[in-house]
Scaffold this motif. Structure first.
Motif, PDB file in Angstrom:
ATOM      1  N   VAL A  30       0.758  -1.111   0.020  1.00  0.00           N
ATOM      2  CA  VAL A  30       0.035   0.060  -0.061  1.00  0.00           C
ATOM      3  C   VAL A  30       0.743   1.310  -0.199  1.00  0.00           C
ATOM      4  O   VAL A  30       1.832   1.451   0.918  1.00  0.00           O
ATOM      5  CB  VAL A  30      -0.893   0.118   1.113  1.00  0.00           C
ATOM      6  CG1 VAL A  30      -1.646   1.144   1.231  1.00  0.00           C
ATOM      7  CG2 VAL A  30      -1.995  -1.254   0.970  1.00  0.00           C
ATOM      8  N   ARG A  41      -7.256   5.288  -1.461  1.00  0.00           N
ATOM      9  CA  ARG A  41      -8.124   4.320  -0.843  1.00  0.00           C
ATOM     10  C   ARG A  41      -9.584   4.590  -1.492  1.00  0.00           C
ATOM     11  O   ARG A  41      -9.885   5.667  -1.983  1.00  0.00           O
ATOM     12  CB  ARG A  41      -8.364   4.392   0.529  1.00  0.00           C
ATOM     13  CG  ARG A  41      -7.253   3.911   1.333  1.00  0.00           C
ATOM     14  CD  ARG A  41      -6.450   2.696   0.768  1.00  0.00           C
ATOM     15  NE  ARG A  41      -5.303   2.804  -0.050  1.00  0.00           N
ATOM     16  CZ  ARG A  41      -4.906   1.827  -0.847  1.00  0.00           C
ATOM     17  NH1 ARG A  41      -5.292   0.623  -0.825  1.00  0.00           N
ATOM     18  NH2 ARG A  41      -3.933   2.223  -1.789  1.00  0.00           N
ATOM     19  N   HIS A 423     -10.691   4.785  -9.790  1.00  0.00           N
ATOM     20  CA  HIS A 423      -9.989   3.554  -9.388  1.00  0.00           C
ATOM     21  C   HIS A 423     -10.195   2.649 -10.468  1.00  0.00           C
ATOM     22  O   HIS A 423     -11.185   2.245 -10.798  1.00  0.00           O
ATOM     23  CB  HIS A 423     -10.342   2.757  -8.015  1.00  0.00           C
ATOM     24  CG  HIS A 423     -10.535   3.866  -6.746  1.00  0.00           C
ATOM     25  ND1 HIS A 423      -9.415   4.235  -5.945  1.00  0.00           N
ATOM     26  CD2 HIS A 423     -11.580   4.712  -6.329  1.00  0.00           C
ATOM     27  CE1 HIS A 423      -9.741   4.902  -5.123  1.00  0.00           C
ATOM     28  NE2 HIS A 423     -11.088   5.545  -5.263  1.00  0.00           N
ATOM     29  N   MET A 425      -8.787  -1.167 -11.438  1.00  0.00           N
ATOM     30  CA  MET A 425      -8.511  -2.367 -10.541  1.00  0.00           C
ATOM     31  C   MET A 425      -8.760  -3.900 -11.510  1.00  0.00           C
ATOM     32  O   MET A 425      -9.287  -3.967 -11.996  1.00  0.00           O
ATOM     33  CB  MET A 425      -9.675  -2.470  -9.517  1.00  0.00           C
ATOM     34  CG  MET A 425      -9.492  -3.705  -8.449  1.00  0.00           C
ATOM     35  SD  MET A 425     -10.679  -3.706  -7.064  1.00  0.00           S
ATOM     36  CE  MET A 425     -12.224  -4.057  -8.166  1.00  0.00           C
ATOM     37  N   HIS A 458      -4.993  -0.151  -8.711  1.00  0.00           N
ATOM     38  CA  HIS A 458      -4.840  -1.224  -7.727  1.00  0.00           C
ATOM     39  C   HIS A 458      -4.539  -2.404  -8.465  1.00  0.00           C
ATOM     40  O   HIS A 458      -5.248  -3.034  -9.153  1.00  0.00           O
ATOM     41  CB  HIS A 458      -6.157  -1.481  -6.881  1.00  0.00           C
ATOM     42  CG  HIS A 458      -6.922  -0.060  -6.383  1.00  0.00           C
ATOM     43  ND1 HIS A 458      -6.089   0.379  -5.018  1.00  0.00           N
ATOM     44  CD2 HIS A 458      -7.595   1.006  -6.975  1.00  0.00           C
ATOM     45  CE1 HIS A 458      -7.044   1.356  -4.847  1.00  0.00           C
ATOM     46  NE2 HIS A 458      -7.570   1.806  -5.793  1.00  0.00           N
ATOM     47  N   SER A 492      -1.793   0.356  -4.913  1.00  0.00           N
ATOM     48  CA  SER A 492      -2.139  -1.085  -4.255  1.00  0.00           C
ATOM     49  C   SER A 492      -1.336  -2.179  -5.081  1.00  0.00           C
ATOM     50  O   SER A 492      -1.553  -2.054  -6.475  1.00  0.00           O
ATOM     51  CB  SER A 492      -3.532  -1.532  -3.991  1.00  0.00           C
ATOM     52  OG  SER A 492      -4.160  -0.381  -3.179  1.00  0.00           O
ATOM     53  N   SER A 499      -7.039 -12.039  -4.208  1.00  0.00           N
ATOM     54  CA  SER A 499      -8.105 -11.108  -4.793  1.00  0.00           C
ATOM     55  C   SER A 499      -9.003 -11.807  -5.737  1.00  0.00           C
ATOM     56  O   SER A 499     -10.231 -11.288  -6.479  1.00  0.00           O
ATOM     57  CB  SER A 499      -7.382  -9.765  -5.454  1.00  0.00           C
ATOM     58  OG  SER A 499      -6.240 -10.269  -6.444  1.00  0.00           O
ATOM     59  N   THR A 512      -7.969  -8.479   0.586  1.00  0.00           N
ATOM     60  CA  THR A 512      -7.667  -7.662  -0.591  1.00  0.00           C
ATOM     61  C   THR A 512      -9.053  -6.226  -0.411  1.00  0.00           C
ATOM     62  O   THR A 512      -8.417  -5.172  -0.713  1.00  0.00           O
ATOM     63  CB  THR A 512      -8.430  -8.445  -1.767  1.00  0.00           C
ATOM     64  OG1 THR A 512      -7.485  -9.378  -2.058  1.00  0.00           O
ATOM     65  CG2 THR A 512      -8.415  -6.952  -3.095  1.00  0.00           C
ATOM     66  N   LEU A 516      -7.970  -2.357  -0.035  1.00  0.00           N
ATOM     67  CA  LEU A 516      -8.489  -1.511  -1.169  1.00  0.00           C
ATOM     68  C   LEU A 516      -9.294  -0.288  -0.357  1.00  0.00           C
ATOM     69  O   LEU A 516      -9.278   0.970  -0.638  1.00  0.00           O
ATOM     70  CB  LEU A 516      -9.465  -2.126  -1.905  1.00  0.00           C
ATOM     71  CG  LEU A 516      -9.087  -3.047  -2.947  1.00  0.00           C
ATOM     72  CD1 LEU A 516     -10.101  -3.842  -3.622  1.00  0.00           C
ATOM     73  CD2 LEU A 516      -8.349  -2.332  -4.232  1.00  0.00           C
TER      74      LEU A 516
END
Length: 527
Positions: A30, A41, A423, A425, A458, A492, A499, A512, A516
């Motif tokens: 992180v 976050r 975000h 991911m 992430h 991340s 995950s 996970t 996050l």
């Protein structure tokens, strides 16, 4: 790769390697600011895009971030995000879907068997449940008339399957033998997952044990089928460990572009087969053995060289999928050749066989790409070529339609309107069947075009199909992309083991989620 203040997360991944961590099971990293507060976050009002494809390993994490009634582990009840997914992971999820499914397939092998009033049982363990059901049936989750799916629980007493390469194969075999002895069961599909699943782990002795277990249990099922005078087909969905080494000698734990075997054992006739084919030819061959006409939608052709009237139709058939069992003439780095496989050796010498293409355009994937379980099972069951989500997305990027996608546009614009963050991911890889770094880069370009003010990435790392310690190189590529765009941060990084679960190992998904949302993990100082 040295430490560089511009690339803190790739440097942190390198440091994790020095602690004997690896990409697949990497503990969460992180990014933190100068006050040691986690950066980037996920907060209420933010927008999240999960850009993975395939979908079966993405459902659990998506649910934890989007379901108001989620109860599998404690979550923030006030977290409300705008969530989009690259494809549909599961019907009913509270998300926008960028590339909607093209629809279910009709007239699959399972459909035709059911339409003729025959019964069918599909047996595997939980690791491959979605493949023998949903994908084999043409992306249909519901049972067909006369269909039974028997899913053997996956072992929970091991962290990784190289600790128990036999997995639950004894229970699969015991269950399958009961169905073989049941005269009312017409079509018995058995998937042995060991070679594929264990083959993704860099542990050669364990892989050899997995191969030998599959060989031994294949023999047990065939012996019982022949006692019951049942026809048998043996094949695979893609290759894996028959090409265990890269040219430089490094271990390749991914799938391959190899052909797969196809064998037919008829109870009272010696058949001959065409020498070559592809996975789309399997379903027409099965229907040919049953004496059923293939529907016009099946563009594959029967591999039987005999005329349809040369022998009586079979009434029962055992259909074995040796998941990940590829063919390769080169014995160097070929773990199939290194293992003791007396059953398959005898079958290949004694019965008609063919080699089937199971990769690239023959199974709806981009040219020169390796096969995978999703495409393999779907093409075996469909009997026609189905263009993959990855190919659709790649073409959309190439013609720039991708950047006008309503789901992505809406999700990013909502973040701008609400003063939230975007975000991105997903898996960071080029070779993974679950996604592509090129898709991430396209989303980053789109965020720049839409003037997104705060972009956080992430990343999930995996070992499958990648050289050892390739994750750090991928993360640096993403960090370099952020610098070139002057937008975004990798905040991340975590191994996909935590995950991308599909067996309800909720402790992994919780790790996970907490990374996050709460920033829990090994702190990595930013610039």
């Amino acid at each position: 790769m040295g430490r560089d203040v511009n690339f803190p997360m790739s440097g942190a991944v390198c440091s994790a390697y020095s602690r004997n961590e690896e990409d697949e099971t990497l503990s969460p990293l992180v990014l933190v600011d100068q006050n040691m507060a986690p950066a980037g976050r996920i907060r209420s009002g933010d927008s999240v895009i999960f850009y993975n494809i395939r979908g079966e390993r993405e459902i659990e994490l998506t649910r934890s971030l989007t379901e108001n009634t989620f109860r599998e582990f404690p979550v923030d009840p006030n977290l409300a995000v705008n969530f989009a997914t690259m494809i549909e992971y599961q019907k009913g999820l509270n998300v926008q879907v960028a590339f909607e499914p093209l629809g279910t397939l009709s007239d699959t092998l399972s459909d035709v068997i059911a339409a003729h009033g025959l019964t069918q049982a599909k047996i595997t363990e939980a690791e491959k449940a979605v493949h023998v059901g949903y994908f084999f049936n043409g992306k249909k989750a519901d049972l067909l008339p006369g269909e039974e799916r028997i899913i053997i629980p996956t072992r929970k007493d091991v962290k990784l399957f190289d600790e128990a390469p036999e997995m639950s194969i004894a229970d699969i075999t015991r269950t399958a033998i009961a169905k073989i002895k049941d005269p009312d069961c017409n079509f018995i599909l058995v998937n042995f997952p060991n070679v594929d699943v264990v083959g993704h782990i860099e542990n050669e002795p364990a892989v050899l044990r997995a191969i030998q277990a599959v060989d031994r249990h294949t023999g047990l099922l065939i012996d019982e089928a022949l006692r019951q005078e049942i026809a048998v087909i043996v094949t695979a969905d893609h290759g894996t460990v028959e090409k265990w080494l890269y040219p430089d000698g490094g271990v390749d734990t991914g799938h391959t572009d190899s052909p797969v075997p196809f064998l037919v054992l008829h109870p009272d006739r010696e058949l001959t087969l065409k020498a070559q084919g592809s996975l789309i030819d399997v379903a027409p061959t099965v229907l040919d053995l049953f004496g059923m006409p293939a529907p016009p939608t099946m563009t594959g052709v029967s591999l039987l060289e005999q005329s349809k009237n040369s022998c009586a139709p079979v009434k029962r058939l055992l259909f074995l999928i040796l998941d990940g069992w590829g063919l390769c003439e080169n014995t160097k780095g070929n773990l199939i050749a290194c293992a003791e496989t007396p059953v398959m050796d005898k079958l290949m010498k004694s019965y008609p066989s063919a080699q089937l293409s199971a990769s690239g355009v023959d199974v709806g994937l981009p040219p020169k790409t390796v096969g995978n379980s999703e495409a393999g099972h779907m093409h075996i069951g469909a009997g026609r070529r189905i263009y993959s989500d990855r190919l659709r997305i790649d073409e959309s990027i190439a013609n720039s339609d991708f950047y006008q996608n309503p789901a992505f546009q809406n999700t990013m614009k909502l973040a701008n309107q609400k003063g939230g963050s975007v975000h991105l991911m997903g898996i960071v890889s080029f070779f993974s069947s679950h996604g592509s770094i090129e898709h991430l880069f396209a989303l980053m370009d789109m965020a720049k075009q839409l003037q997104v003010s705060r972009l956080f990435i992430h990343s999930m790392l995996g070992r499958r199909g990648e050289q050892a310690q390739s994750g750090a190189r991928y993360i640096q590529q993403v960090e370099e992309k952020c610098l070139s765009l002057q937008l975004g941060q990798v905040v991340s990084v975590i191994g996909r083991y935590w995950s991308m679960d599909r067996e309800e190992n909720w402790d992994r998904i919780e790790k996970t989620y907490r990374m996050l949302v709460y920033g829990e993990g090994n702190a990595v100082p930013g610039k």
